[in-house]
Design a protein around this motif. Sequence first.
Motif, PDB file in Angstrom:
ATOM      1  N   LYS A   1     -53.264 103.418  28.660  1.00 24.43           N
ATOM      2  CA  LYS A   1     -52.113 102.488  28.367  1.00 24.43           C
ATOM      3  C   LYS A   1     -50.680 103.002  27.746  1.00 24.43           C
ATOM      4  CE  LYS A   1     -53.444  99.225  25.386  1.00 24.43           C
ATOM      5  NZ  LYS A   1     -53.790  98.352  24.064  1.00 24.43           N
ATOM      6  N   LEU A   2     -49.749 102.787  28.451  1.00 30.59           N
ATOM      7  CA  LEU A   2     -48.363 102.972  27.772  1.00 30.59           C
ATOM      8  C   LEU A   2     -48.160 102.392  26.766  1.00 30.59           C
ATOM      9  CD1 LEU A   2     -45.981 105.180  28.908  1.00 30.59           C
ATOM     10  CD2 LEU A   2     -45.195 103.056  29.971  1.00 30.59           C
ATOM     11  N   PRO A   3     -47.532 103.071  25.806  1.00 33.37           N
ATOM     12  CA  PRO A   3     -46.880 102.244  24.667  1.00 33.37           C
ATOM     13  C   PRO A   3     -45.889 101.167  25.026  1.00 33.37           C
ATOM     14  CG  PRO A   3     -47.371 104.523  24.085  1.00 33.37           C
ATOM     15  CD  PRO A   3     -47.484 104.376  25.677  1.00 33.37           C
ATOM     16  N   GLN A   4     -46.080 100.025  24.253  1.00 36.22           N
ATOM     17  CA  GLN A   4     -44.986  98.987  24.604  1.00 36.22           C
ATOM     18  C   GLN A   4     -44.195  98.571  23.354  1.00 36.22           C
ATOM     19  OE1 GLN A   4     -44.429  97.884  28.027  1.00 36.22           O
ATOM     20  NE2 GLN A   4     -45.984  99.306  28.584  1.00 36.22           N
ATOM     21  N   THR A   5     -44.456  98.992  22.304  1.00 40.65           N
ATOM     22  CA  THR A   5     -43.763  98.530  21.325  1.00 40.65           C
ATOM     23  C   THR A   5     -43.048  99.968  20.518  1.00 40.65           C
ATOM     24  OG1 THR A   5     -45.392  98.779  19.546  1.00 40.65           O
ATOM     25  CG2 THR A   5     -45.273  96.747  21.034  1.00 40.65           C
ATOM     26  N   GLU A   6     -41.947  99.791  19.616  1.00 39.64           N
ATOM     27  CA  GLU A   6     -41.643 100.572  18.834  1.00 39.64           C
ATOM     28  C   GLU A   6     -42.611 101.331  17.977  1.00 39.64           C
ATOM     29  OE1 GLU A   6     -38.039  99.866  16.608  1.00 39.64           O
ATOM     30  OE2 GLU A   6     -37.054  98.909  18.397  1.00 39.64           O
ATOM     31  N   ASP A   7     -43.555 100.554  17.357  1.00 42.04           N
ATOM     32  CA  ASP A   7     -44.469 101.309  16.372  1.00 42.04           C
ATOM     33  C   ASP A   7     -45.551 102.082  17.354  1.00 42.04           C
ATOM     34  OD1 ASP A   7     -43.480 100.013  14.278  1.00 42.04           O
ATOM     35  OD2 ASP A   7     -44.852  98.377  14.414  1.00 42.04           O
ATOM     36  N   GLU A   8     -46.048 101.731  18.472  1.00 38.72           N
ATOM     37  CA  GLU A   8     -46.761 102.512  19.297  1.00 38.72           C
ATOM     38  C   GLU A   8     -46.303 103.929  19.572  1.00 38.72           C
ATOM     39  OE1 GLU A   8     -49.466  98.859  21.307  1.00 38.72           O
ATOM     40  OE2 GLU A   8     -47.618  99.716  22.447  1.00 38.72           O
ATOM     41  N   TRP A   9     -44.715 103.963  19.983  1.00 40.96           N
ATOM     42  CA  TRP A   9     -44.106 105.087  20.394  1.00 40.96           C
ATOM     43  C   TRP A   9     -43.887 105.777  19.003  1.00 40.96           C
ATOM     44  CZ3 TRP A   9     -44.099 106.812  24.859  1.00 40.96           C
ATOM     45  CH2 TRP A   9     -44.005 105.838  25.935  1.00 40.96           C
ATOM     46  N   ARG A  10     -43.867 105.343  17.824  1.00 41.64           N
ATOM     47  CA  ARG A  10     -43.512 106.066  16.818  1.00 41.64           C
ATOM     48  C   ARG A  10     -44.930 106.733  16.413  1.00 41.64           C
ATOM     49  NH1 ARG A  10     -40.144 101.566  15.045  1.00 41.64           N
ATOM     50  NH2 ARG A  10     -38.047 102.325  14.711  1.00 41.64           N
ATOM     51  N   ARG A  11     -46.030 106.177  16.868  1.00 43.04           N
ATOM     52  CA  ARG A  11     -47.051 106.880  16.304  1.00 43.04           C
ATOM     53  C   ARG A  11     -47.558 108.286  17.492  1.00 43.04           C
ATOM     54  NH1 ARG A  11     -49.305 101.701  15.353  1.00 43.04           N
ATOM     55  NH2 ARG A  11     -49.804 101.105  17.511  1.00 43.04           N
ATOM     56  N   VAL A  12     -47.102 108.085  18.723  1.00 46.72           N
ATOM     57  CA  VAL A  12     -46.970 109.276  19.361  1.00 46.72           C
ATOM     58  C   VAL A  12     -45.916 110.036  19.018  1.00 46.72           C
ATOM     59  CG1 VAL A  12     -46.308 110.065  21.791  1.00 46.72           C
ATOM     60  CG2 VAL A  12     -47.583 107.833  21.319  1.00 46.72           C
ATOM     61  N   GLN A  13     -44.558 109.748  18.483  1.00 52.29           N
ATOM     62  CA  GLN A  13     -43.882 110.637  17.774  1.00 52.29           C
ATOM     63  C   GLN A  13     -44.171 111.556  16.640  1.00 52.29           C
ATOM     64  OE1 GLN A  13     -40.467 108.090  17.589  1.00 52.29           O
ATOM     65  NE2 GLN A  13     -39.374 108.997  19.418  1.00 52.29           N
ATOM     66  N   ALA A  14     -45.035 110.705  15.822  1.00 60.54           N
ATOM     67  CA  ALA A  14     -45.578 111.254  14.602  1.00 60.54           C
ATOM     68  C   ALA A  14     -46.528 112.335  14.954  1.00 60.54           C
ATOM     69  CB  ALA A  14     -46.099 110.179  13.792  1.00 60.54           C
ATOM     70  N   ASP A  15     -47.425 112.232  15.985  1.00 59.88           N
ATOM     71  CA  ASP A  15     -48.017 113.074  16.407  1.00 59.88           C
ATOM     72  C   ASP A  15     -47.674 114.417  16.968  1.00 59.88           C
ATOM     73  OD1 ASP A  15     -50.458 111.635  15.651  1.00 59.88           O
ATOM     74  OD2 ASP A  15     -50.779 110.848  17.499  1.00 59.88           O
ATOM     75  N   TYR A  16     -46.630 114.106  17.509  1.00 63.15           N
ATOM     76  CA  TYR A  16     -45.826 115.547  18.182  1.00 63.15           C
ATOM     77  C   TYR A  16     -45.360 116.240  17.170  1.00 63.15           C
ATOM     78  CZ  TYR A  16     -46.488 115.193  23.252  1.00 63.15           C
ATOM     79  OH  TYR A  16     -47.055 115.437  24.548  1.00 63.15           O
ATOM     80  N   ASN A  17     -44.680 115.338  16.152  1.00 60.28           N
ATOM     81  CA  ASN A  17     -43.926 116.322  15.051  1.00 60.28           C
ATOM     82  C   ASN A  17     -45.011 116.960  14.031  1.00 60.28           C
ATOM     83  OD1 ASN A  17     -41.769 116.919  13.438  1.00 60.28           O
ATOM     84  ND2 ASN A  17     -42.405 115.390  12.010  1.00 60.28           N
ATOM     85  N   ASN A  18     -46.182 116.293  13.933  1.00 62.78           N
ATOM     86  CA  ASN A  18     -47.220 116.944  13.002  1.00 62.78           C
ATOM     87  C   ASN A  18     -47.838 117.957  13.811  1.00 62.78           C
ATOM     88  OD1 ASN A  18     -46.658 115.028  11.029  1.00 62.78           O
ATOM     89  ND2 ASN A  18     -48.066 113.658  11.636  1.00 62.78           N
ATOM     90  N   GLU A  19     -48.259 117.814  15.217  1.00 57.47           N
ATOM     91  CA  GLU A  19     -49.022 118.739  15.737  1.00 57.47           C
ATOM     92  C   GLU A  19     -48.205 119.782  16.437  1.00 57.47           C
ATOM     93  OE1 GLU A  19     -52.402 119.070  16.081  1.00 57.47           O
ATOM     94  OE2 GLU A  19     -52.830 117.291  14.940  1.00 57.47           O
ATOM     95  N   TRP A  20     -47.276 119.565  16.908  1.00 62.05           N
ATOM     96  CA  TRP A  20     -46.175 120.432  17.594  1.00 62.05           C
ATOM     97  C   TRP A  20     -44.787 120.748  17.146  1.00 62.05           C
ATOM     98  CZ3 TRP A  20     -49.942 123.094  20.364  1.00 62.05           C
ATOM     99  CH2 TRP A  20     -50.714 122.270  20.831  1.00 62.05           C
ATOM    100  N   GLN A  21     -44.539 120.046  15.991  1.00 62.22           N
ATOM    101  CA  GLN A  21     -43.231 120.237  15.352  1.00 62.22           C
ATOM    102  C   GLN A  21     -42.151 119.974  16.381  1.00 62.22           C
ATOM    103  OE1 GLN A  21     -45.749 123.044  15.057  1.00 62.22           O
ATOM    104  NE2 GLN A  21     -46.362 121.631  13.404  1.00 62.22           N
ATOM    105  N   PHE A  22     -42.201 119.027  17.134  1.00 66.46           N
ATOM    106  CA  PHE A  22     -41.048 118.373  17.915  1.00 66.46           C
ATOM    107  C   PHE A  22     -40.897 117.016  17.590  1.00 66.46           C
ATOM    108  CE2 PHE A  22     -38.733 119.744  21.729  1.00 66.46           C
ATOM    109  CZ  PHE A  22     -37.679 118.670  22.007  1.00 66.46           C
ATOM    110  N   PRO A  23     -40.114 116.692  16.605  1.00 67.70           N
ATOM    111  CA  PRO A  23     -39.961 115.320  16.191  1.00 67.70           C
ATOM    112  C   PRO A  23     -39.050 114.556  17.299  1.00 67.70           C
ATOM    113  CG  PRO A  23     -38.159 116.729  15.255  1.00 67.70           C
ATOM    114  CD  PRO A  23     -39.015 117.535  15.955  1.00 67.70           C
ATOM    115  N   ASN A  24     -39.320 113.201  17.278  1.00 70.07           N
ATOM    116  CA  ASN A  24     -38.733 111.955  18.262  1.00 70.07           C
ATOM    117  C   ASN A  24     -39.252 112.371  19.848  1.00 70.07           C
ATOM    118  OD1 ASN A  24     -37.276 111.603  16.075  1.00 70.07           O
ATOM    119  ND2 ASN A  24     -35.325 111.375  16.977  1.00 70.07           N
TER     120      ASN A  24
END
Length: 275
Positions: free
Chosen positions: A8-31
């Motif tokens: 499933k491709l995210p379709q809302t801002e909240d869903e994308w922000r969860r993906v972004q939070a994971d990238y920042n926490n796991e890989w230190q690349f925000p946004n």
Amino acid sequence: MLHTSHLKLPQTEDEWRRVQADYNNEWQFPNCMGALDGKRVLIGKPAKSGSIYYDYKSNFSVIMLALVDAKYKFLYVDVGGAGRASDGGVWDKCTLNRAVQGNVIGIPPPSTLPYSNIVCPSVLVGDDAFPLRMNLMKPYPGKNLTPERMNFNYRLSRARRTSENAFGILSAKFRIFKQPIITSPKNISKIILATVVLHNYLRSKTPDEYRIEEQRGQQHQTGNAGQPEDAGAMRGLARIPRNADNDANAVREQFMAYFNNEGRVDWQERMAPLH
């Protein structure tokens, strides 16, 4: 059906922000909304297909383009481009590209990077097979880069390797990718999509068992796991030089400044020259 709940491709801002939070926490690349990658999947020559599937490396192949999240799960997959198609045109014609450009999938607006006053848009990350755009970051090209640009390339590489790792795990776990797939192009697309859905299902249900064994500490810093590129029936897309507009370059410069100041991590100066 599994594909409706596990691809499933995210379709809302909240869903994308969860993906972004994971990238920042796991890989230190925000946004970061995900890592893009493409592969040519080798196939047997389809009957009566002429040169449609014959690619520039003298193989028969179909093109698979994917977006991957921070946990090695596929968010989007496009399969079926014939091998004769140019690598440079794959992203240009992709439905995901049109959705991103038209912002019809709820992409979050520009936001401030953590612990800074730098405002950057939501972005995808990719390698030199993709163009530099305001919402798609790629490495600085060339050799003899400044330390700051080397640090940016390293940080982007860490985030981008999630897609390489996902392809590596997929090709290692599903033996059909060990050699060219011999069936009709229609069936090949179905087979590839089925393996992607099963990959996501297993990553969700049994993440500790469904993985490639690696040293977690090394992977955390380098971002490397999975199989080498061009393993088995998968081949990487060609790196293609492209021109970028001033706005896209400005966004990359902002991320570079951030990674060398407020967003710096302790190990980047040691690891960046190795990349």
